[in-house]
Write a protein that holds these residues in place. Structure first.
Motif, PDB file in Angstrom:
ATOM      1  N   ALA A 134      53.523  61.049  74.735  1.00  9.40           N
ATOM      2  CA  ALA A 134      54.056  62.378  75.023  1.00  9.40           C
ATOM      3  C   ALA A 134      53.212  63.450  74.349  1.00  9.40           C
ATOM      4  N   PHE A 135      52.804  63.198  73.107  1.00  6.08           N
ATOM      5  CA  PHE A 135      51.987  64.178  72.390  1.00  6.08           C
ATOM      6  C   PHE A 135      50.632  64.356  73.070  1.00  6.08           C
ATOM      7  N   GLU A 136      50.077  63.282  73.602  1.00  9.81           N
ATOM      8  CA  GLU A 136      48.814  63.378  74.327  1.00  9.81           C
ATOM      9  C   GLU A 136      48.889  64.414  75.441  1.00  9.81           C
ATOM     10  N   LYS A 137      50.030  64.460  76.121  1.00  9.47           N
ATOM     11  CA  LYS A 137      50.194  65.391  77.244  1.00  9.47           C
ATOM     12  C   LYS A 137      50.390  66.830  76.770  1.00  9.47           C
ATOM     13  N   ILE A 138      50.857  66.971  75.530  1.00 11.22           N
ATOM     14  CA  ILE A 138      51.182  68.295  75.007  1.00 11.22           C
ATOM     15  C   ILE A 138      50.001  68.926  74.274  1.00 11.22           C
ATOM     16  N   GLY A 240      72.105  55.799  69.995  1.00 15.07           N
ATOM     17  CA  GLY A 240      70.789  56.245  70.414  1.00 15.07           C
ATOM     18  C   GLY A 240      70.484  57.725  70.321  1.00 15.07           C
ATOM     19  N   LYS A 241      71.493  58.578  70.413  1.00 14.33           N
ATOM     20  CA  LYS A 241      71.204  60.016  70.471  1.00 14.33           C
ATOM     21  C   LYS A 241      70.508  60.549  69.219  1.00 14.33           C
ATOM     22  N   PRO A 242      70.877  60.086  68.007  1.00 12.72           N
ATOM     23  CA  PRO A 242      70.094  60.538  66.843  1.00 12.72           C
ATOM     24  C   PRO A 242      68.627  60.138  66.922  1.00 12.72           C
ATOM     25  N   LEU A 243      68.336  58.994  67.527  1.00  8.73           N
ATOM     26  CA  LEU A 243      66.942  58.566  67.649  1.00  8.73           C
ATOM     27  C   LEU A 243      66.181  59.447  68.636  1.00  8.73           C
ATOM     28  N   LEU A 244      66.860  59.933  69.675  1.00  6.88           N
ATOM     29  CA  LEU A 244      66.217  60.887  70.580  1.00  6.88           C
ATOM     30  C   LEU A 244      65.936  62.193  69.833  1.00  6.88           C
ATOM     31  N   VAL A 245      66.907  62.650  69.056  1.00  6.51           N
ATOM     32  CA  VAL A 245      66.692  63.851  68.239  1.00  6.51           C
ATOM     33  C   VAL A 245      65.495  63.650  67.319  1.00  6.51           C
ATOM     34  N   ALA A 246      65.409  62.461  66.706  1.00  9.44           N
ATOM     35  CA  ALA A 246      64.299  62.167  65.797  1.00  9.44           C
ATOM     36  C   ALA A 246      62.966  62.171  66.530  1.00  9.44           C
ATOM     37  N   ALA A 247      62.919  61.565  67.720  1.00  7.65           N
ATOM     38  CA  ALA A 247      61.674  61.542  68.495  1.00  7.65           C
ATOM     39  C   ALA A 247      61.219  62.955  68.840  1.00  7.65           C
ATOM     40  N   ILE A 248      62.171  63.806  69.213  1.00  6.34           N
ATOM     41  CA  ILE A 248      61.838  65.194  69.540  1.00  6.34           C
ATOM     42  C   ILE A 248      61.345  65.929  68.308  1.00  6.34           C
ATOM     43  N   ARG A 249      61.987  65.682  67.169  1.00 10.96           N
ATOM     44  CA  ARG A 249      61.568  66.367  65.941  1.00 10.96           C
ATOM     45  C   ARG A 249      60.210  65.881  65.458  1.00 10.96           C
ATOM     46  N   ILE A 250      59.909  64.623  65.676  1.00 14.90           N
ATOM     47  CA  ILE A 250      58.574  64.136  65.337  1.00 14.90           C
ATOM     48  C   ILE A 250      57.533  64.840  66.206  1.00 14.90           C
ATOM     49  N   LEU A 251      57.852  65.011  67.484  1.00 20.00           N
ATOM     50  CA  LEU A 251      56.941  65.748  68.370  1.00 20.00           C
ATOM     51  C   LEU A 251      56.771  67.184  67.895  1.00 20.00           C
ATOM     52  N   GLN A 252      57.868  67.841  67.520  1.00 21.36           N
ATOM     53  CA  GLN A 252      57.769  69.211  67.010  1.00 21.36           C
ATOM     54  C   GLN A 252      56.903  69.256  65.757  1.00 21.36           C
ATOM     55  N   TYR A 253      57.066  68.265  64.897  1.00 20.83           N
ATOM     56  CA  TYR A 253      56.259  68.165  63.678  1.00 20.83           C
ATOM     57  C   TYR A 253      54.767  68.055  64.026  1.00 20.83           C
ATOM     58  N   LEU A 254      54.434  67.201  64.984  1.00 17.42           N
ATOM     59  CA  LEU A 254      53.039  67.025  65.384  1.00 17.42           C
ATOM     60  C   LEU A 254      52.477  68.288  66.030  1.00 17.42           C
ATOM     61  N   ILE A 255      53.301  68.943  66.839  1.00 12.76           N
ATOM     62  CA  ILE A 255      52.872  70.181  67.500  1.00 12.76           C
ATOM     63  C   ILE A 255      52.561  71.253  66.462  1.00 12.76           C
ATOM     64  N   ASN A 256      53.480  71.423  65.498  1.00 12.02           N
ATOM     65  CA  ASN A 256      53.255  72.429  64.454  1.00 12.02           C
ATOM     66  C   ASN A 256      52.061  72.074  63.584  1.00 12.02           C
ATOM     67  N   LYS A 257      51.912  70.807  63.310  1.00 14.52           N
ATOM     68  CA  LYS A 257      50.782  70.346  62.489  1.00 14.52           C
ATOM     69  C   LYS A 257      49.458  70.618  63.202  1.00 14.52           C
ATOM     70  N   ALA A 258      49.490  70.586  64.538  1.00 14.73           N
ATOM     71  CA  ALA A 258      48.285  70.850  65.330  1.00 14.73           C
ATOM     72  C   ALA A 258      48.035  72.345  65.520  1.00 14.73           C
ATOM     73  N   GLY A 259      48.913  73.173  64.962  1.00 14.77           N
ATOM     74  CA  GLY A 259      48.733  74.614  65.061  1.00 14.77           C
ATOM     75  C   GLY A 259      49.226  75.208  66.367  1.00 14.77           C
ATOM     76  N   GLN A 260      50.032  74.455  67.131  1.00 14.71           N
ATOM     77  CA  GLN A 260      50.584  74.960  68.383  1.00 14.71           C
ATOM     78  C   GLN A 260      52.007  75.474  68.156  1.00 14.71           C
ATOM     79  N   LYS A 261      52.461  76.299  69.080  1.00 15.24           N
ATOM     80  CA  LYS A 261      53.813  76.838  68.987  1.00 15.24           C
ATOM     81  C   LYS A 261      54.832  75.762  69.368  1.00 15.24           C
ATOM     82  N   SER A 262      55.974  75.822  68.723  1.00 14.83           N
ATOM     83  CA  SER A 262      57.048  74.887  69.044  1.00 14.83           C
ATOM     84  C   SER A 262      57.464  75.050  70.500  1.00 14.83           C
ATOM     85  N   MET A 263      57.993  73.975  71.069  1.00 18.56           N
ATOM     86  CA  MET A 263      58.440  73.981  72.457  1.00 18.56           C
ATOM     87  C   MET A 263      59.939  73.728  72.505  1.00 18.56           C
TER      88      MET A 263
END
Length: 303
Positions: A134-138, A240-263
């Motif tokens: 997912a991060f690859e696409k973002i 499962g829903k907390p794990l989906l929240v976690a997956a999304i937050r990990i993506l947000q973490y990677l996006i911010n770490k890459a210097g991109q705006k949150s989605m």
């Protein structure tokens, strides 16, 4: 035209919808439809669950046209599943979350009753390969693939290490019609998100307090060590829903770490959904693909 709340009407609904098969699943509106309403032809046409199951049926049962309708919670689905197993309904399928059924022993064994491979479909997204894809696409700019994979795996490992104890506690509470994790607010088990890029963290203090409060209302509370002699896999068996929240937050973490705006989280959930099915397409021999292929092949032979 109504179907007059008859089982024969429901099993002929596929004719009115001009499809081969009607599938009922969870999600949809704010209210769970009753079995009588479903027999009368009711069903929600939009939900995240429908999006997941639509892709599953498209991929693993392409020979049949399918209409998927949501009914709310699993209570009504279980009633429909009982009608199917009793031989009262044909051309109708139920697709629902497995939840803790394998441990509580209430799985319905029938080719037209399909369960998720994990607690729910959300669990499937909490995998390093899926989050990475997912991060690859973002990602806008080039990135160090090994570093990103390591960041994802470190975040997953940290979360899972704190959840084994909590999974066992939640299972025993659910058996007593309570719960440790808030089913309506799955993000509440994580620490509040601050502005700096950081992976999600479990709010251990809050969950300990919740567990203590729930335990005080139960007699003989004890953690399950080996439910039905099965070993627990947190990423597979946890709510499962907390794990989906976690997956999304990990993506947000990677996006911010890459210097991109949150989605928006909804966008990231869609990226995870597409990444999951792209990954299945590239890994047709995986346990995930094999599981759903076998389950839906049974529907073909039973239709």
């Amino acid at each position: 035209m109504t179907l007059n709340r008859t089982k024969s009407g429901l099993q002929n609904l596929h004719i009115f919808k001009d499809v081969d098969l009607i599938v009922y699943t969870e999600g949809g509106g704010q209210r769970t439809l009753t079995k009588e309403e479903v027999l009368d032809g009711a069903g929600y046409e939009r939900s995240v669950d429908i999006r997941f199951w639509s892709k599953i049926f498209d991929r693993f049962l392409p020979s049949q046209s399918v209409k998927i309708l949501a009914v709310g919670s699993c209570k009504t689905l279980k009633q429909l599943a009982a009608e199917i197993t009793d031989g009262n309904l044909h051309n109708v399928c139920v697709a629902m979350d497995r939840d803790y059924s394998t441990f509580f022993g209430d799985i319905v064994e029938h080719t037209s009753v399909i369960y998720t491979r994990t607690y729910s479909w959300e669990n499937e997204f909490f995998q390093t390969d899926i989050i990475f894809r997912a991060f690859e696409k973002i990602a806008i700019d080039a990135f160090n693939r090994a570093t990103v994979r390591r960041n994802i795996e470190d975040a997953r490992r940290s979360l899972l290490s704190h959840l084994t104890h909590l999974l066992r506690a939640d299972m025993i509470l659910v058996a007593a019609n309570k719960s440790l994790f808030c089913r309506n607010q799955p993000a509440s088990c994580f620490k509040h998100v601050n502005q700096r890029p950081a992976p999600p963290e479990i709010d251990k203090v809050r969950l300990r307090e919740k567990l203590s409060a729930e335990k005080s209302n139960l007699k003989g509370f004890r953690l399950i060590s080996r439910p039905d002699s099965k070993s627990l896999d947190v990423s597979r068996d946890l709510f499962g829903k907390p794990l989906l929240v976690a997956a999304i937050r990990i993506l947000q973490y990677l996006i911010n770490k890459a210097g991109q705006k949150s989605m928006p989280n909804d966008y990231l959930e869609n990226f995870l959904l597409n990444a999951f099915f792209d990954w299945i397409g590239d890994n047709p021999a995986s346990d995930i693909a094999t599981y759903y292929n076998e389950k839906l092949a049974g529907i073909t032979s039973a239709a």
